[in-house]
Structures are given as C-alpha cells and as structure tokens.
Design a protein around this motif. Structure first.
Motif: not given
Length: 115
Positions: A61-62, A64-66, A69
């Motif tokens: 999840q981290y 993917t979010a990075t 972004e």
C-alpha cells in the motif's frame, strides 16, 4: 459490580475486533487475507507468521501510494489529467530509490484488453 468486567469472559473490545477483518483492523486498503493466501500458496516458507501478510499489505500500500503520488505530480507538471503508463515509468525513473527497486520491471505502454 456495575462497571467491572468479569475475568472469564471476553471484553466488548475483543468481541468487536473478532468480527472486523484484519484489513480493517490494520486500517489498510490491500486485503490481508488475500495476501496470506498468496503467501501460503506460493510455498515461500514452511512457517508463516500471522503478522507477515499484514506487514506485506502495508508495504504494498505504501509503495503504491508513493508511485501514484509521484506520477500525479508528473502529470500536473505536463498538464495532464490522467496518469498514463508513461507517467508511471517517468515517475519511477526520476526517483533514485524507486528506480533501483524497479530496475528489472517493465511497465507496458499498452493497456490490457485494448488492441
């Protein structure tokens, strides 16, 4: 005995947590049980900790979010409203840590199902 819990029974907090999924308890988006299923079916190890799929879901999840972004920032720079595979590729290669992590990864420029 008002306001005291009995020692033998489970508390309301424990009862509520049992009915919630591990994904919601960990406040994650990626499914913990699905990742556990994949880890068990992959036969990566003989034993699997209960925390391993939770930790893996948090890492995915981290990352993917990075990546999203950074790709969104690239899209704003060039004035696009959509994140394309080319923007994902650009975002990953412009970041030193991510480019090393994804150095052997190919990002397809053709969307699956479209010809």
């Amino acid at each position: 005995m008002s306001g005291q819990r009995s020692r033998g029974g489970s508390s309301d907090h424990q009862r509520r947590n049992r009915t919630r999924s591990r994904t919601s308890r960990a406040e994650l988006t990626f499914s913990v049980s699905h990742l556990e299923h994949l880890l068990r079916d992959g036969h990566y190890t003989q034993r699997l900790s209960a925390n391993a799929p939770v930790y893996l879901a948090a890492i995915i999840q981290y990352l993917t979010a990075t990546v999203l972004e950074l790709a969104g920032n690239e899209a704003q720079k060039i004035g696009c409203r959509r994140i394309t595979p080319a923007l994902l590729d650009m975002a990953i290669h412009n970041n030193a840590l991510l480019s090393g992590f994804f150095e052997n990864t190919t990002i397809s420029q053709v969307a699956p199902g479209r010809r």
